[in-house]
Design an enzyme around this catalytic site. Structure first.
Site, PDB file in Angstrom:
ATOM      1  N   HIS A   1     -13.962  -2.757 -49.725  1.00  0.00           N
ATOM      2  CA  HIS A   1     -12.867  -2.622 -48.759  1.00  0.00           C
ATOM      3  C   HIS A   1     -11.646  -3.410 -49.236  1.00  0.00           C
ATOM      4  CE1 HIS A   1     -11.219  -1.406 -44.958  1.00  0.00           C
ATOM      5  NE2 HIS A   1     -10.937  -2.656 -44.652  1.00  0.00           N
TER       6      HIS A   1
ATOM      7  N   HIS B   1     -14.500  -9.771 -43.975  1.00  0.00           N
ATOM      8  CA  HIS B   1     -13.201  -9.082 -43.901  1.00  0.00           C
ATOM      9  C   HIS B   1     -12.101 -10.068 -44.263  1.00  0.00           C
ATOM     10  CE1 HIS B   1      -9.749  -6.824 -42.582  1.00  0.00           C
ATOM     11  NE2 HIS B   1     -10.517  -5.759 -42.503  1.00  0.00           N
TER      12      HIS B   1
ATOM     13  N   CYS C   1     -16.041   6.492 -39.467  1.00  0.00           N
ATOM     14  CA  CYS C   1     -17.394   5.999 -39.778  1.00  0.00           C
ATOM     15  C   CYS C   1     -18.246   7.042 -40.506  1.00  0.00           C
ATOM     16  CB  CYS C   1     -18.127   5.602 -38.500  1.00  0.00           C
ATOM     17  SG  CYS C   1     -17.544   4.044 -37.823  1.00  0.00           S
ATOM     18  N   HIS C   2     -18.178   8.297 -40.061  1.00  0.00           N
ATOM     19  CA  HIS C   2     -19.101   9.311 -40.601  1.00  0.00           C
ATOM     20  C   HIS C   2     -18.513  10.080 -41.789  1.00  0.00           C
ATOM     21  CE1 HIS C   2     -21.961   8.759 -37.274  1.00  0.00           C
ATOM     22  NE2 HIS C   2     -20.900   8.677 -36.479  1.00  0.00           N
TER      23      HIS C   2
ATOM     24  N   MET D   1     -23.494   3.088 -32.687  1.00  0.00           N
ATOM     25  CA  MET D   1     -22.741   4.256 -32.224  1.00  0.00           C
ATOM     26  C   MET D   1     -22.133   3.943 -30.852  1.00  0.00           C
ATOM     27  SD  MET D   1     -22.092   7.633 -32.559  1.00  0.00           S
ATOM     28  CE  MET D   1     -21.671   8.967 -31.430  1.00  0.00           C
TER      29      MET D   1
ATOM     30  N   CYS E   1     -14.347   9.979 -35.086  1.00  0.00           N
ATOM     31  CA  CYS E   1     -15.640   9.913 -35.777  1.00  0.00           C
ATOM     32  C   CYS E   1     -15.532   9.772 -37.297  1.00  0.00           C
ATOM     33  CB  CYS E   1     -16.473  11.156 -35.463  1.00  0.00           C
ATOM     34  SG  CYS E   1     -16.386  11.714 -33.757  1.00  0.00           S
TER      35      CYS E   1
HETATM   36 FE1  DHE Z   1      -6.551  -2.116 -42.555  1.00  0.00          FE
HETATM   37  C1  DHE Z   1      -5.544  -3.909 -45.355  1.00  0.00           C
HETATM   38  C2  DHE Z   1      -8.324  -0.001 -44.540  1.00  0.00           C
HETATM   39  C3  DHE Z   1      -7.993  -0.767 -39.764  1.00  0.00           C
HETATM   40  C4  DHE Z   1      -4.257  -3.717 -40.627  1.00  0.00           C
HETATM   41  N1  DHE Z   1      -6.895  -2.005 -44.580  1.00  0.00           N
HETATM   42  C5  DHE Z   1      -6.391  -2.849 -45.560  1.00  0.00           C
HETATM   43  C6  DHE Z   1      -6.866  -2.407 -46.854  1.00  0.00           C
HETATM   44  C7  DHE Z   1      -7.639  -1.290 -46.618  1.00  0.00           C
HETATM   45  C8  DHE Z   1      -7.654  -1.045 -45.192  1.00  0.00           C
HETATM   46  C9  DHE Z   1      -8.352  -0.454 -47.656  1.00  0.00           C
HETATM   47  C10 DHE Z   1      -6.571  -3.051 -48.193  1.00  0.00           C
HETATM   48  C11 DHE Z   1      -5.364  -2.440 -48.823  1.00  0.00           C
HETATM   49  C12 DHE Z   1      -4.977  -3.117 -50.129  1.00  0.00           C
HETATM   50  O1  DHE Z   1      -5.007  -4.351 -50.186  1.00  0.00           O
HETATM   51  O2  DHE Z   1      -4.648  -2.409 -51.096  1.00  0.00           O
HETATM   52  N2  DHE Z   1      -7.973  -0.679 -42.202  1.00  0.00           N
HETATM   53  C13 DHE Z   1      -8.550   0.083 -43.166  1.00  0.00           C
HETATM   54  C14 DHE Z   1      -9.475   1.023 -42.559  1.00  0.00           C
HETATM   55  O3  DHE Z   1     -10.116   1.935 -43.153  1.00  0.00           O
HETATM   56  C15 DHE Z   1      -9.617   0.668 -41.135  1.00  0.00           C
HETATM   57  C16 DHE Z   1     -10.954  -0.045 -40.990  1.00  0.00           C
HETATM   58  C17 DHE Z   1      -9.700   1.802 -40.139  1.00  0.00           C
HETATM   59  C18 DHE Z   1      -8.567   2.753 -40.154  1.00  0.00           C
HETATM   60  O4  DHE Z   1      -8.725   3.841 -39.576  1.00  0.00           O
HETATM   61  O5  DHE Z   1      -7.519   2.484 -40.732  1.00  0.00           O
HETATM   62  C19 DHE Z   1      -8.432  -0.308 -40.979  1.00  0.00           C
HETATM   63  N3  DHE Z   1      -6.201  -2.246 -40.531  1.00  0.00           N
HETATM   64  C20 DHE Z   1      -6.894  -1.614 -39.568  1.00  0.00           C
HETATM   65  C21 DHE Z   1      -6.372  -1.909 -38.251  1.00  0.00           C
HETATM   66  O6  DHE Z   1      -6.815  -1.482 -37.138  1.00  0.00           O
HETATM   67  C22 DHE Z   1      -5.225  -2.843 -38.440  1.00  0.00           C
HETATM   68  C23 DHE Z   1      -5.531  -4.189 -37.782  1.00  0.00           C
HETATM   69  C24 DHE Z   1      -3.925  -2.317 -37.815  1.00  0.00           C
HETATM   70  C25 DHE Z   1      -3.402  -1.046 -38.376  1.00  0.00           C
HETATM   71  O7  DHE Z   1      -2.269  -1.053 -38.794  1.00  0.00           O
HETATM   72  O8  DHE Z   1      -4.102  -0.024 -38.385  1.00  0.00           O
HETATM   73  C26 DHE Z   1      -5.192  -2.954 -39.952  1.00  0.00           C
HETATM   74  N4  DHE Z   1      -5.163  -3.569 -42.926  1.00  0.00           N
HETATM   75  C27 DHE Z   1      -4.288  -4.056 -41.981  1.00  0.00           C
HETATM   76  C28 DHE Z   1      -3.409  -5.020 -42.622  1.00  0.00           C
HETATM   77  C29 DHE Z   1      -3.787  -5.098 -43.985  1.00  0.00           C
HETATM   78  C30 DHE Z   1      -4.888  -4.165 -44.148  1.00  0.00           C
HETATM   79  C31 DHE Z   1      -2.306  -5.822 -41.901  1.00  0.00           C
HETATM   80  C32 DHE Z   1      -3.185  -5.976 -45.076  1.00  0.00           C
HETATM   81  C33 DHE Z   1      -3.589  -7.398 -44.913  1.00  0.00           C
HETATM   82  C34 DHE Z   1      -3.079  -8.285 -46.024  1.00  0.00           C
HETATM   83  O9  DHE Z   1      -2.663  -9.405 -45.702  1.00  0.00           O
HETATM   84  O10 DHE Z   1      -3.119  -7.881 -47.192  1.00  0.00           O
END
Ligand code: DHE
Length: 545
Positions: A329, A371, A52-53, A90, A49
């Site tokens: 983000h 995104h 999101c929350h 939700m 949760c």
């Molecule tokens: Fe990410 C980048 C946050 C879920 C893989 N992700 C980012 C960035 C943030 C972020 C703030 C940018 C960082 C930067 O550039 O300084 N991601 C979040 C979340 O909050 C979220 C939505 C939920 C969570 O609980 O983490 C989330 N992200 C995911 C995934 O489910 C992914 C697909 C697989 C994983 O590893 O959790 C994922 N995020 C990535 C990747 C990048 C990324 C591979 C960098 C991409 C790039 O080419 O720069």
């Protein structure tokens, strides 16, 4: 309209905060709950949760769940909402079978008590966690291996808490390094020597690429949950500083770029840009290093503010605050590295920062949850230089003009929208030497779509896309096999995709010849557990995407 399924799945990712790390306030005002039930419900809350929350339940993508609201609603109402979900986005945790009736009941009662407060994480905790595995004077004086470091890839092995360093020339694994859990990104220092990884659990590891077998030289835990790390790139400050941003506590820390020694912690708690109300938990999202000034550009998610953190004088730190939009983000540079374009996903906007003039250049409306990752830069045959984002909420691939000098009419306008395979897209990618634009869709509900990618011909964008069945090419057998995050090699003639399978199933990396769009190589190895993000050293240092 509510948030779509892929978006919810994505944003309700688990938190690494453990209930035993929190202070609980079971104070008798809410319904009866035992200490065990409270601990179990906290665990579920952090896992399902909090994404999101919010940890403190102040609301973000999801509605606020503070006790003034939840006690008013009561146990039965909350139980029904958790079990069946709502059209506003939700998820239906009960009817989908993900939570039992007993768990839902505990959660409903838990929500009527004050939220357990995770601890702060200040200088004392950071210093205690800091380990200098190899001091600077014990490190190589020159490169001690024959790897073409510029073409090495740092690959996140999400569920095993490791990073694989893969030689882009031979496609062989150089080393597998224990890091924080579910490393989110890797960034490489301006010289190309040091690779910094950030775990979801707030652990930063620093890898020295000059070692005979590149390995960790320093580690620090900067918080309980984090997603971003970066290193200073401005002339004269190459490799001097590193910065990491946390989700909890809401803060960033500037560290020594050679040792990870923490120097300066700055809180991001404060007022939101829209209603100018206090937010107790504004998480740090993407961070990039300016090429125009000695500063870091830091996205603060819930307040919607972009901070320009000048690192020249940490004792008298100068932070310029730009009001953008909520919730900031991810994002990346335009091709000239002057403009930083970043998604504000609650407002469905792209914010543009002029890093030279140090001000907001534009706020651009786009459709349903942009995104971009770091985005993709191409030269559109009709509109000139553009930066591109895909979306979680729909199939649109949005092109924004980025050249105010030679194409002023198109600058900071949506000049073209293409339709891809569908929503649930996370990342787009191209390369200055390529004529292809790649778009993944790992969170699309249809396996055919989540297991393939779309590729557009930059010179014939109207022709639509071709689909490449990347997961099928890897031939892995059973599993969910999401295809995620295209990344180019140094030469810009290969593009790499992760085939991200379940933890106990086979995963792989598929390498496509960018010119022919044909399969070139599949990297398969039992050690490649749940690969996700891949960061080519040169492209990451030089911000090429
Ligand atoms: Fe990410 C980048 C946050 C879920 C893989 N992700 C980012 C960035 C943030 C972020 C703030 C940018 C960082 C930067 O550039 O300084 N991601 C979040 C979340 O909050 C979220 C939505 C939920 C969570 O609980 O983490 C989330 N992200 C995911 C995934 O489910 C992914 C697909 C697989 C994983 O590893 O959790 C994922 N995020 C990535 C990747 C990048 C990324 C591979 C960098 C991409 C790039 O080419 O720069």
């Amino acid at each position: 309209p509510g948030a779509s399924v892929p978006e919810m799945t994505y944003q309700s990712g688990s938190s690494t905060i453990k209930p035993e790390e929190t202070k609980t306030f079971v104070n008798g005002t809410g319904p009866k709950i035992t200490t065990d039930e409270f601990a179990h419900a906290s665990q579920i809350y952090f896992e399902r949760c909090a994404g999101c929350h919010g940890v403190l339940r102040k609301g973000a993508t999801g509605k606020p769940l503070t006790t003034d609201i939840t006690r008013n609603r009561g146990t039965d109402y909350l139980k029904a909402l958790i079990a069946y979900g709502s059209p506003a986005g939700m998820p239906n945790w009960g009817s989908s079978g993900q939570l039992s009736d007993q768990e839902i009941d505990q959660l409903a009662r838990f929500l009527q008590h004050e939220p357990p407060q995770p601890p702060e994480w200040g200088m004392k905790e950071m210093r205690e966690s800091w380990q200098l595995h190899v001091p600077v004077d014990k490190r190589p004086k020159k490169k001690e291996n024959d790897y073409n470091i510029k073409n090495v890839f740092a690959v996140t092995l999400r569920d095993s808490g490791e990073v694989a360093l893969i030689d882009g020339d031979t496609k062989k694994i150089i080393n597998i390094i224990k890091t924080g859990y579910a490393v989110h990104i890797s960034r490489i220092s301006a010289s190309g020597r040091y690779c910094f990884t950030i775990g979801r659990d707030g652990r930063v590891d620093m890898i020295d690429m000059w070692m005979k077998k590149p390995d960790k030289v320093a580690t620090i835990k900067v918080g309980l949950e984090a997603r971003s790390v970066e290193t200073s790139k401005y002339k004269g400050f190459e490799d001097k500083y590193a910065i990491a941003g946390s989700y909890w506590p809401p803060q960033y820390v500037v560290m020594d770029g050679n040792t990870l020694e923490p120097f300066k912690i700055v809180s991001t708690r404060g007022m939101t840009v829209s209603t100018q109300e206090y937010h107790p938990e504004p998480r740090v999202a993407a961070i990039v290093a300016s090429h125009e000034h000695p500063e870091f550009i830091v996205n603060v998610k819930e307040t919607g503010k972009i901070l320009l953190v000048d690192y020249r004088d940490l004792k008298n730190i100068n932070v310029k605050t730009i009001d953008a939009a909520e919730f900031l983000h991810d994002g990346g540079w335009d091709a000239t590295h002057r403009y930083f374009l970043t998604a504000a996903n609650k407002s469905d906007k792209i914010a543009v920062v002029d890093s030279k003039e140090r001000e907001l250049e534009a706020l651009i409306d786009v459709d349903s949850i942009p995104h971009p990752g770091r985005g993709a830069n191409i030269t559109d045959p009709k509109f000139g230089p553009v930066w591109i984002t895909s979306a979680l909420g729909n199939d649109k691939i949005t092109f924004i003009g980025t050249d105010p000098d030679k194409h002023p009419k198109n600058a900071w306008k949506v000049v073209r929208v293409l339709n891809g395979q569908g929503g649930g897209s996370l990342f787009v990618k191209s390369h200055p030497k390529s004529k292809n634009l790649w778009v993944d869709t790992p969170l699309h509900p249809d396996a055919k779509v989540s297991q393939s990618v779309a590729v557009f011909d930059v010179n014939n964008l109207e022709a639509g896309f071709t689909v490449l069945p990347i997961a099928e090419m890897a031939d892995l057998g059973e599993g969910p096999k999401r295809v995620v995050q295209p990344e180019y090699n140094l030469a810009g003639d290969e593009v790499w995709f992760s085939v991200w399978n379940g933890q106990d199933q086979k995963s792989a990396i598929v390498v496509i010849d960018d010119k022919t769009r044909k399969l070139k190589h599949v990297i398969k190895d039992p050690r490649l557990i749940t690969p996700t993000g891949k960061f080519n050293v040169h492209n990451t240092v030089a911000d090429i995407y």
